[in-house]
Design a protein around this motif. Structure first.
Motif, PDB file in Angstrom:
ATOM      1  N   GLU A  35      -7.561  53.391 -24.778  1.00 42.79           N
ATOM      2  CA  GLU A  35      -7.854  54.714 -24.231  1.00 42.79           C
ATOM      3  C   GLU A  35      -8.713  54.599 -22.959  1.00 42.79           C
ATOM      4  N   ASP A  72       6.428  50.659 -32.904  1.00 41.96           N
ATOM      5  CA  ASP A  72       6.971  51.942 -32.491  1.00 41.96           C
ATOM      6  C   ASP A  72       6.010  52.538 -31.463  1.00 41.96           C
ATOM      7  N   SER A 118       6.643  55.227 -29.599  1.00 45.68           N
ATOM      8  CA  SER A 118       6.792  56.669 -29.402  1.00 45.68           C
ATOM      9  C   SER A 118       5.517  57.373 -29.862  1.00 45.68           C
ATOM     10  N   GLU A 119       5.172  58.409 -29.152  1.00 44.86           N
ATOM     11  CA  GLU A 119       3.989  59.215 -29.431  1.00 44.86           C
ATOM     12  C   GLU A 119       2.682  58.540 -29.032  1.00 44.86           C
ATOM     13  N   LEU A 120       2.742  57.347 -28.459  1.00 36.56           N
ATOM     14  CA  LEU A 120       1.526  56.671 -28.013  1.00 36.56           C
ATOM     15  C   LEU A 120       1.310  56.957 -26.531  1.00 36.56           C
ATOM     16  N   PRO A 121       0.065  57.089 -26.104  1.00 39.76           N
ATOM     17  CA  PRO A 121      -0.190  57.468 -24.707  1.00 39.76           C
ATOM     18  C   PRO A 121       0.288  56.442 -23.687  1.00 39.76           C
ATOM     19  N   ALA A 123       3.137  54.769 -24.013  1.00 36.23           N
ATOM     20  CA  ALA A 123       4.584  54.603 -24.184  1.00 36.23           C
ATOM     21  C   ALA A 123       5.341  54.818 -22.879  1.00 36.23           C
ATOM     22  N   ARG A 124       4.763  55.543 -21.936  1.00 37.27           N
ATOM     23  CA  ARG A 124       5.440  55.835 -20.663  1.00 37.27           C
ATOM     24  C   ARG A 124       5.342  54.692 -19.665  1.00 37.27           C
TER      25      ARG A 124
END
Length: 150
Positions: free
Chosen positions: A76, A98, A100-103, A105-106
């Protein structure tokens, strides 16, 4: 360069840092992990100091990294610097996770093709891919700094 990882992945980290040693010897990067914290040093302050000053921050992702509150707090802090344009965060997929849904991930991951290191038939090729990604990132940051100084 700061490397954030779970201690449960230390064997993979040791292999990866061996590949990064050549970049350090050539002066492309100066790497730091918590393995360099000396006896008597306040480890949390040392880690925060390096996160706050690193140009490149690697997040060595695994299920153990994602299960650690401390590792996620490091991630973070790193992402705040990344989003402010103060550092480059590179997620490195050690093991399948996985995202997905992690900050983060982009963000584009390493090694190439987003394939976790443990799934490569030849792990040496995977670690080499990571080292090359880091070298390109370090060279791009250096070029940006040179342009900014002019």
């Amino acid at each position: 360069m700061f490397l954030s990882y779970s201690h449960r992945d230390e064997a993979l980290i040791d292999q990866m840092t061996a590949y990064l040693a050549a970049l350090q010897r050539r002066g492309v990067i100066q790497g730091w992990t918590d393995q360099k914290i000396g006896a008597g040093t306040e480890w949390d302050k040392a880690i925060v100091s390096y996160i706050d000053s690193a140009d490149i921050i690697l997040l060595a992702l695994s299920v153990d990294f994602l299960a650690s509150d401390y590792s996620l707090a490091e991630a973070e802090k790193a992402l705040k610097r990344h989003n402010a344009g103060q550092a480059l965060v590179i997620p490195v997929l050690l093991r399948p996770v996985d995202l997905s849904e992690l900050p983060f991930a982009r963000l584009q991951v390493s090694p190439k093709n987003g394939k976790p290191i443990t799934l490569w038939e030849n792990r040496d090729e995977a670690f080499l891919s990571v080292a090359r990604d880091i070298q390109r990132a370090a060279e791009a940051l250096k070029a940006q700094a040179t342009v900014s100084d002019q």
